[in-house]
Design an enzyme around this catalytic site. Sequence first.
Site, PDB file in Angstrom:
ATOM      1  N   ASP A   1       1.311   2.877   3.756  1.00  0.00           N
ATOM      2  CA  ASP A   1       0.458   3.926   3.195  1.00  0.00           C
ATOM      3  C   ASP A   1       1.295   5.158   2.885  1.00  0.00           C
ATOM      4  OD1 ASP A   1      -1.758   5.271   2.254  1.00  0.00           O
ATOM      5  OD2 ASP A   1      -2.607   5.700   4.221  1.00  0.00           O
TER       6      ASP A   1
ATOM      7  N   HIS B   1      -5.147   0.002   6.409  1.00  0.00           N
ATOM      8  CA  HIS B   1      -4.728   0.881   7.507  1.00  0.00           C
ATOM      9  C   HIS B   1      -5.731   0.980   8.670  1.00  0.00           C
ATOM     10  CE1 HIS B   1      -7.250   3.476   5.100  1.00  0.00           C
ATOM     11  NE2 HIS B   1      -6.292   3.855   4.264  1.00  0.00           N
TER      12      HIS B   1
ATOM     13  N   HIS C   1       1.575   5.185  -2.234  1.00  0.00           N
ATOM     14  CA  HIS C   1       1.148   6.176  -3.221  1.00  0.00           C
ATOM     15  C   HIS C   1       2.402   6.736  -3.895  1.00  0.00           C
ATOM     16  CE1 HIS C   1      -3.015   6.329  -1.627  1.00  0.00           C
ATOM     17  NE2 HIS C   1      -2.405   5.998  -0.506  1.00  0.00           N
TER      18      HIS C   1
ATOM     19  N   HIS D   1       0.840  -1.204   0.000  1.00  0.00           N
ATOM     20  CA  HIS D   1       0.000   0.000   0.000  1.00  0.00           C
ATOM     21  C   HIS D   1       0.873   1.250   0.000  1.00  0.00           C
ATOM     22  CE1 HIS D   1      -3.683   2.183   2.011  1.00  0.00           C
ATOM     23  NE2 HIS D   1      -3.150   2.879   1.022  1.00  0.00           N
TER      24      HIS D   1
END
Length: 415
Positions: A298, A225, A55, A53
Site C-alpha cells: 500500500d 490491507h 499508489h 497494491h
Amino acid sequence: MTLTITNIKRPGSEAPESVTVENGVIKGWNLPHEGEVIDGQGGAVAPALIEPHAHLREPGQTQKEDLASGLAAAAAGGYGTVVSMPNTSPVVDDPATVRTLIEKADGLGFARLRPAAALTRGQEGEHLAELAYLKEAGAVMFTDDGRTNEDARVLRLGLEYARSLDMVVSVHAEDASLRAGGVMNEGPVSEALGLPGNPAAAEAARVARDLEIVAQTGARLHVQHLSTARALELVRGAKARGLPVTCEVCPHHLTLTDEALRSFDAVYKVAPPLRTQVDADALLGGLLDGTVDCLATDHAPHTGAEKERDLLEAPFGIAYIELAFPLMWTRFGERLGLERLLDLMTAAPARVLGWPAPTLEPGAPADLVVLDLDTEREVDPRTFLSKAKFSPWAGETLRGWPTLTVVGGRIAFRR
C-alpha cells in the site's frame, strides 16, 4: 539483449549457479557465459517480486510521486511488476488513461506497470465504470481504493459484472460511518492522546457485509490491507465456507502498532490505522497458516510538508516499496522461511490476480531479483528513489536488500 548473472543461489540450494537471459526470457542455467556478465556475489535469486497494491500518484499528483520515481523505487525494492491504484486526479476510470499509463511506463525501463481501474465512475460509488473496455485497455483489477464502497447494491452489480469478465474486485473495507473522523486506532492510546479513533469494528463490519455479497454473487473479492484480528477471523471463516475471497496484509501492520502514535508523528498515520500488538500477532498468524494470501505495501507517498502537519490534518499513508522485502526478512525471516516469504511476494499475488505463477525455468519471462540476505544496511530515507524521503524505519538496520532487479531481460535496478 543477452545477460548472464553468475554466483547466485536458487532457494533451497547452496550451490552457486549462473543464469543466462536473452530476448526477454530465461535462456537457461549454467550455460557458457554470454553477453554482459554480472557477479551476483552469492546472493539468492528469485522471480522478481509482484506488488498488488501501490499508489504511484500519476496522473495529477506528481508532486508526491510519478511513474518514473515510483517504478524506479519499486525496482530498487526487487519488484518486477506493480499494480497501481486508480485514486489519482483524474481517476483512472477510462480506457485511454489505462493505455497511456502502460505505454509511458513501458518506456521508462524500471518495474512493469499493470494499472488497476476504478470500479465506479470517478470512484464516487454510484455508477459502474466501463469495466469491459477498461479490461480490454489493460486494467488488471477493479477497485475504488481510497474510497469505501458504501452502496452495497452498486458493489453487488460490480462484482457480478467483474465475474462475467473473470476479473477480481478489491475493496478498502471500512465502514465510513463507523470510521467517521478517526485518525488512529480507537483504544486506550487514542483515549490517552485525546485523538478521534477508528474502531476495529469499522473494518470487521464492512468485511462481514462484503462477504455476504460474495456469497450471493460467487464473484472474486480481494480484501485489501487487513489490519484487525476480527476481520481476519471473518475471512478465515469465509474461506472455510469455500467463498472465493482473498486478502492481503501490509508489513506496516505487522511491524508497527498504535503505540507509535504517542510520538504525534504523522509518518505513522495510515488507513486503515496501525492497530494493537494483538492484531499484529494475529495477522502474522494468518501469514503462517495460509489465511492471508499475499503481502502488499500500500505504498502511499506524500510530500514531506504534508506529513509534517499535525495528526488531524496530515494525509494517510506510508511509503516504503524499497524496504518491504528487507523489512519482512529481517523481522520474520526465521519464522516464515525464505521460500514462504518469496511466495507471499511473487506467486501469491499472481494467484490473486489470476496470473500464471512466475518461475525461473528456461523459457519463462526474465523477471528476477538477486537478494543479499546477510549484509546489514541502515535505512536512510535520503537515498530513496521514491519522492517520499522519510520513513517509520529510518535508522533501523535491515538485511535482505535487493542488489539486482531484471525486468523483461533488462536491468531495472543495480545496487
